[in-house]
Design a protein around this motif. Structure first.
Motif, PDB file in Angstrom:
ATOM      1  N   SER A  66     -18.038 -39.542  19.416  1.00  0.00           N
ATOM      2  CA  SER A  66     -17.986 -39.273  20.859  1.00  0.00           C
ATOM      3  C   SER A  66     -16.773 -38.424  21.207  1.00  0.00           C
ATOM      4  O   SER A  66     -15.730 -38.520  20.562  1.00  0.00           O
ATOM      5  CB  SER A  66     -17.909 -40.584  21.634  1.00  0.00           C
ATOM      6  OG  SER A  66     -19.059 -41.346  21.408  1.00  0.00           O
ATOM      7  N   PRO A  67     -16.897 -37.599  22.250  1.00  0.00           N
ATOM      8  CA  PRO A  67     -15.738 -36.797  22.681  1.00  0.00           C
ATOM      9  C   PRO A  67     -14.579 -37.686  23.120  1.00  0.00           C
ATOM     10  O   PRO A  67     -14.780 -38.757  23.689  1.00  0.00           O
ATOM     11  CB  PRO A  67     -16.278 -35.992  23.863  1.00  0.00           C
ATOM     12  CG  PRO A  67     -17.744 -35.971  23.675  1.00  0.00           C
ATOM     13  CD  PRO A  67     -18.101 -37.258  22.994  1.00  0.00           C
ATOM     14  N   TYR A  68     -13.377 -37.245  22.847  1.00  0.00           N
ATOM     15  CA  TYR A  68     -12.171 -37.985  23.214  1.00  0.00           C
ATOM     16  C   TYR A  68     -11.938 -37.835  24.717  1.00  0.00           C
ATOM     17  O   TYR A  68     -12.042 -36.725  25.258  1.00  0.00           O
ATOM     18  CB  TYR A  68     -10.994 -37.432  22.410  1.00  0.00           C
ATOM     19  CG  TYR A  68      -9.712 -38.179  22.576  1.00  0.00           C
ATOM     20  CD1 TYR A  68      -9.625 -39.523  22.246  1.00  0.00           C
ATOM     21  CD2 TYR A  68      -8.575 -37.541  23.052  1.00  0.00           C
ATOM     22  CE1 TYR A  68      -8.444 -40.214  22.391  1.00  0.00           C
ATOM     23  CE2 TYR A  68      -7.383 -38.221  23.194  1.00  0.00           C
ATOM     24  CZ  TYR A  68      -7.333 -39.563  22.870  1.00  0.00           C
ATOM     25  OH  TYR A  68      -6.161 -40.243  23.016  1.00  0.00           O
ATOM     26  N   GLU A  69     -11.621 -38.927  25.401  1.00  0.00           N
ATOM     27  CA  GLU A  69     -11.513 -38.913  26.860  1.00  0.00           C
ATOM     28  C   GLU A  69     -10.447 -37.941  27.360  1.00  0.00           C
ATOM     29  O   GLU A  69     -10.649 -37.241  28.343  1.00  0.00           O
ATOM     30  CB  GLU A  69     -11.193 -40.319  27.408  1.00  0.00           C
ATOM     31  CG  GLU A  69     -12.296 -41.321  27.270  1.00  0.00           C
ATOM     32  CD  GLU A  69     -12.241 -42.078  25.954  1.00  0.00           C
ATOM     33  OE1 GLU A  69     -11.154 -42.200  25.353  1.00  0.00           O
ATOM     34  OE2 GLU A  69     -13.308 -42.530  25.513  1.00  0.00           O
ATOM     35  N   GLN A  70      -9.292 -37.888  26.706  1.00  0.00           N
ATOM     36  CA  GLN A  70      -8.215 -37.013  27.154  1.00  0.00           C
ATOM     37  C   GLN A  70      -8.251 -35.643  26.465  1.00  0.00           C
ATOM     38  O   GLN A  70      -7.270 -34.918  26.492  1.00  0.00           O
ATOM     39  CB  GLN A  70      -6.846 -37.661  26.880  1.00  0.00           C
ATOM     40  CG  GLN A  70      -6.521 -38.829  27.772  1.00  0.00           C
ATOM     41  CD  GLN A  70      -7.121 -40.134  27.304  1.00  0.00           C
ATOM     42  OE1 GLN A  70      -7.305 -40.343  26.118  1.00  0.00           O
ATOM     43  NE2 GLN A  70      -7.448 -41.015  28.239  1.00  0.00           N
ATOM     44  N   GLY A  71      -9.368 -35.285  25.882  1.00  0.00           N
ATOM     45  CA  GLY A  71      -9.438 -34.055  25.105  1.00  0.00           C
ATOM     46  C   GLY A  71      -9.666 -32.795  25.901  1.00  0.00           C
ATOM     47  O   GLY A  71      -9.518 -31.701  25.384  1.00  0.00           O
ATOM     48  N   ASN A  72     -10.036 -32.866  27.149  1.00  0.00           N
ATOM     49  CA  ASN A  72     -10.413 -31.759  28.037  1.00  0.00           C
ATOM     50  C   ASN A  72     -11.189 -30.652  27.325  1.00  0.00           C
ATOM     51  O   ASN A  72     -12.166 -30.936  26.652  1.00  0.00           O
ATOM     52  CB  ASN A  72      -9.199 -31.236  28.814  1.00  0.00           C
ATOM     53  CG  ASN A  72      -8.078 -30.682  27.953  1.00  0.00           C
ATOM     54  OD1 ASN A  72      -8.313 -30.051  26.952  1.00  0.00           O
ATOM     55  ND2 ASN A  72      -6.840 -30.934  28.367  1.00  0.00           N
ATOM     56  N   ARG A  73     -10.776 -29.424  27.417  1.00  0.00           N
ATOM     57  CA  ARG A  73     -11.584 -28.326  26.855  1.00  0.00           C
ATOM     58  C   ARG A  73     -11.492 -28.222  25.333  1.00  0.00           C
ATOM     59  O   ARG A  73     -12.229 -27.466  24.711  1.00  0.00           O
ATOM     60  CB  ARG A  73     -11.192 -27.005  27.495  1.00  0.00           C
ATOM     61  CG  ARG A  73      -9.819 -26.540  27.085  1.00  0.00           C
ATOM     62  CD  ARG A  73      -9.559 -25.163  27.613  1.00  0.00           C
ATOM     63  NE  ARG A  73      -8.374 -24.641  26.962  1.00  0.00           N
ATOM     64  CZ  ARG A  73      -7.447 -23.971  27.585  1.00  0.00           C
ATOM     65  NH1 ARG A  73      -7.548 -23.735  28.869  1.00  0.00           N
ATOM     66  NH2 ARG A  73      -6.415 -23.513  26.923  1.00  0.00           N
ATOM     67  N   PHE A  74     -10.588 -28.954  24.720  1.00  0.00           N
ATOM     68  CA  PHE A  74     -10.410 -28.880  23.269  1.00  0.00           C
ATOM     69  C   PHE A  74     -11.286 -29.884  22.530  1.00  0.00           C
ATOM     70  O   PHE A  74     -11.134 -30.069  21.329  1.00  0.00           O
ATOM     71  CB  PHE A  74      -8.938 -29.104  22.908  1.00  0.00           C
ATOM     72  CG  PHE A  74      -8.034 -28.073  23.486  1.00  0.00           C
ATOM     73  CD1 PHE A  74      -8.071 -26.767  23.034  1.00  0.00           C
ATOM     74  CD2 PHE A  74      -7.165 -28.400  24.514  1.00  0.00           C
ATOM     75  CE1 PHE A  74      -7.245 -25.807  23.577  1.00  0.00           C
ATOM     76  CE2 PHE A  74      -6.336 -27.452  25.064  1.00  0.00           C
ATOM     77  CZ  PHE A  74      -6.375 -26.149  24.602  1.00  0.00           C
ATOM     78  N   ASN A  75     -12.166 -30.542  23.247  1.00  0.00           N
ATOM     79  CA  ASN A  75     -13.027 -31.533  22.607  1.00  0.00           C
ATOM     80  C   ASN A  75     -13.987 -30.882  21.625  1.00  0.00           C
ATOM     81  O   ASN A  75     -14.266 -29.683  21.689  1.00  0.00           O
ATOM     82  CB  ASN A  75     -13.809 -32.329  23.649  1.00  0.00           C
ATOM     83  CG  ASN A  75     -13.210 -33.688  23.893  1.00  0.00           C
ATOM     84  OD1 ASN A  75     -12.667 -34.290  22.975  1.00  0.00           O
ATOM     85  ND2 ASN A  75     -13.300 -34.178  25.103  1.00  0.00           N
ATOM     86  N   HIS A  76     -14.519 -31.695  20.744  1.00  0.00           N
ATOM     87  CA  HIS A  76     -15.390 -31.253  19.663  1.00  0.00           C
ATOM     88  C   HIS A  76     -16.862 -31.493  20.022  1.00  0.00           C
ATOM     89  O   HIS A  76     -17.173 -32.236  20.941  1.00  0.00           O
ATOM     90  CB  HIS A  76     -15.037 -32.024  18.389  1.00  0.00           C
ATOM     91  CG  HIS A  76     -15.129 -33.509  18.580  1.00  0.00           C
ATOM     92  ND1 HIS A  76     -14.097 -34.252  19.103  1.00  0.00           N
ATOM     93  CD2 HIS A  76     -16.130 -34.382  18.352  1.00  0.00           C
ATOM     94  CE1 HIS A  76     -14.466 -35.508  19.192  1.00  0.00           C
ATOM     95  NE2 HIS A  76     -15.697 -35.620  18.734  1.00  0.00           N
TER      96      HIS A  76
END
Length: 155
Positions: A66-76
């Motif tokens: 799952s995408p990381y909550e604090q990842g903003n636009r750098f999520n995978h």
């Protein structure tokens, strides 16, 4: 430390139900930025994932991180194909095993070992429906015996 002896973050219980696991190998993974943070938070699912060998490299598909909550636009991308880190000898051994009919490579569990995310993969042969029913009967019989034994020891 033994295989699978880290902090277990995800398990593929369906793999033991669907396959006779004959051999296990520990593999590292190539991860992007926020993936390790999401894995450490336990946001990983191995249920329908599988391992393929292409161009003498091992790849895992359908593993959902799952995408990381604090990842903003750098999520995978949650379902991207990830490369597994194995020795050439291990890859050739896996390739030889999967050439045999009915054998496949499935991920069994993911854990953190010495700060690194590791994946325990297994080479397994698919079970038939009657094998699955036999396993369920044995499991139920074992539960019943334990239940009776526990009730006997209480009095």
């Amino acid at each position: 430390m033994a295989k699978g002896a880290g902090k277990v973050l995800a398990q593929n219980k369906k793999a033991n139900h669907d396959y006779f696991i004959e051999e296990t190998i520990e593999a590292g993974m190539v991860l992007q930025g926020t993936e390790i943070k999401a894995i450490r938070a336990g946001k990983v699912q191995l249920k329908d994932s599988f391992v393929q060998i292409r161009n003498n490299q091992a790849w895992i598909s359908n593993m959902h991180i799952s995408p990381y909550e604090q990842g903003n636009r750098f999520n995978h991308d949650p379902l991207r194909v990830r490369k597994l880190l194995l020795h050439k000898k291990q890859i050739s051994e896996l390739l030889g095993r999967t050439k045999q009919e009915g054998y496949t490579i499935v991920p069994l569990k993911m854990y953190i070992k010495d700060g690194y995310a590791k994946l325990l993969i297994g080479v397994g042969k698919g079970k038939k429906n009657y094998d699955k029913r036999d396993d369920l009967k044995k499991k139920e019989a074992k539960r019943e015996m334990e239940r009776v034994f526990k009730a006997k020891n209480q009095f």
